[in-house]
Design a protein around this motif. Sequence first.
Motif, PDB file in Angstrom:
ATOM      1  N   ARG A  27     -37.308 -23.484   4.274  1.00  0.00           N
ATOM      2  CA  ARG A  27     -36.215 -22.854   5.013  1.00  0.00           C
ATOM      3  C   ARG A  27     -35.961 -21.426   4.542  1.00  0.00           C
ATOM      4  N   VAL A  28     -36.039 -21.204   3.234  1.00  0.00           N
ATOM      5  CA  VAL A  28     -35.833 -19.850   2.707  1.00  0.00           C
ATOM      6  C   VAL A  28     -36.902 -18.905   3.245  1.00  0.00           C
ATOM      7  N   VAL A  29     -38.149 -19.357   3.258  1.00  0.00           N
ATOM      8  CA  VAL A  29     -39.243 -18.525   3.758  1.00  0.00           C
ATOM      9  C   VAL A  29     -39.040 -18.203   5.232  1.00  0.00           C
ATOM     10  N   LEU A  30     -38.675 -19.202   6.021  1.00  0.00           N
ATOM     11  CA  LEU A  30     -38.470 -18.959   7.456  1.00  0.00           C
ATOM     12  C   LEU A  30     -37.252 -18.081   7.715  1.00  0.00           C
ATOM     13  N   ALA A  31     -36.194 -18.258   6.951  1.00  0.00           N
ATOM     14  CA  ALA A  31     -35.017 -17.392   7.099  1.00  0.00           C
ATOM     15  C   ALA A  31     -35.368 -15.949   6.752  1.00  0.00           C
ATOM     16  N   THR A  32     -36.226 -15.776   5.768  1.00  0.00           N
ATOM     17  CA  THR A  32     -36.663 -14.430   5.391  1.00  0.00           C
ATOM     18  C   THR A  32     -37.447 -13.780   6.518  1.00  0.00           C
ATOM     19  N   ARG A  35     -34.863 -12.368   8.816  1.00  0.00           N
ATOM     20  CA  ARG A  35     -33.863 -11.420   8.320  1.00  0.00           C
ATOM     21  C   ARG A  35     -34.428 -10.176   7.637  1.00  0.00           C
ATOM     22  N   HIS A  36     -35.656 -10.253   7.130  1.00  0.00           N
ATOM     23  CA  HIS A  36     -36.228  -9.121   6.381  1.00  0.00           C
ATOM     24  C   HIS A  36     -37.583  -8.725   6.972  1.00  0.00           C
ATOM     25  N   PRO A  37     -37.600  -7.828   7.940  1.00  0.00           N
ATOM     26  CA  PRO A  37     -38.862  -7.470   8.598  1.00  0.00           C
ATOM     27  C   PRO A  37     -39.894  -6.855   7.657  1.00  0.00           C
ATOM     28  N   GLN A  38     -39.457  -6.258   6.569  1.00  0.00           N
ATOM     29  CA  GLN A  38     -40.415  -5.639   5.648  1.00  0.00           C
ATOM     30  C   GLN A  38     -41.246  -6.682   4.912  1.00  0.00           C
ATOM     31  N   LEU A  39     -40.785  -7.935   4.841  1.00  0.00           N
ATOM     32  CA  LEU A  39     -41.524  -8.988   4.149  1.00  0.00           C
ATOM     33  C   LEU A  39     -42.424  -9.801   5.081  1.00  0.00           C
ATOM     34  N   PRO A 114     -37.926 -10.803  -4.731  1.00  0.00           N
ATOM     35  CA  PRO A 114     -38.780 -11.529  -5.680  1.00  0.00           C
ATOM     36  C   PRO A 114     -38.608 -13.044  -5.594  1.00  0.00           C
ATOM     37  N   VAL A 115     -37.415 -13.502  -5.273  1.00  0.00           N
ATOM     38  CA  VAL A 115     -37.170 -14.938  -5.165  1.00  0.00           C
ATOM     39  C   VAL A 115     -37.894 -15.496  -3.941  1.00  0.00           C
ATOM     40  N   VAL A 116     -37.910 -14.746  -2.857  1.00  0.00           N
ATOM     41  CA  VAL A 116     -38.587 -15.179  -1.632  1.00  0.00           C
ATOM     42  C   VAL A 116     -40.086 -15.297  -1.881  1.00  0.00           C
ATOM     43  N   VAL A 117     -40.652 -14.378  -2.633  1.00  0.00           N
ATOM     44  CA  VAL A 117     -42.070 -14.442  -2.979  1.00  0.00           C
ATOM     45  C   VAL A 117     -42.347 -15.721  -3.778  1.00  0.00           C
ATOM     46  N   HIS A 118     -41.425 -16.074  -4.656  1.00  0.00           N
ATOM     47  CA  HIS A 118     -41.558 -17.312  -5.432  1.00  0.00           C
ATOM     48  C   HIS A 118     -41.518 -18.530  -4.503  1.00  0.00           C
ATOM     49  N   TYR A 119     -40.597 -18.544  -3.556  1.00  0.00           N
ATOM     50  CA  TYR A 119     -40.511 -19.665  -2.609  1.00  0.00           C
ATOM     51  C   TYR A 119     -41.766 -19.755  -1.739  1.00  0.00           C
ATOM     52  N   ALA A 120     -42.315 -18.631  -1.343  1.00  0.00           N
ATOM     53  CA  ALA A 120     -43.559 -18.645  -0.560  1.00  0.00           C
ATOM     54  C   ALA A 120     -44.687 -19.267  -1.375  1.00  0.00           C
TER      55      ALA A 120
END
Length: 155
Positions: A27-32, A35-39, A114-120
């Motif tokens: 869910r965090v990855v999909l929300a990112t 919400r964050h087009p740069q990622l 950095p947390v999103v990268v960890h979740y991915a």
Amino acid sequence: MSKTLVGTPDPDQPPPGPALSDEHAERVVLATLLRHPQLVPYLMAVLHPTHFSRPACREVFLAAAAIHHHKEPCTAAAVTAELARRQRTSTPAFLEQAKHLVTELGRAAVPAEPVVVHYAAIVRDLAALRRQTIAHPEGLPPVPMRGFLIDDDTT
């Protein structure tokens, strides 16, 4: 001198079943993505739709990937429109779940980059473990043992 473990599986403790999916990380990855087009380019390069354990999450990721492929901004509205367009090619039940998921994710809080990268990485690595468990069922986690060590030294 070598030692050998002599024992039997512990009947009081069942072998732990591996948790091979993390719904929160997905869910965090999909929300990112929403919400964050740069990622988005990074997440599209690292993840594949098969990395997601739930079919609704796969549908959302596929819709976001299609939007990214067309060089359009990946927003909740765009993903919902893409899911509606895919209505003919996918199972309607999964699409409804995916649309509901997009609505939830549009309001979800997203952690720092950095947390999103960890979740991915969690999503990707758990998918690899699921594939490995399917391919090699004998590669299950070790069973807890009760026993003792004996000396193999016969001299």
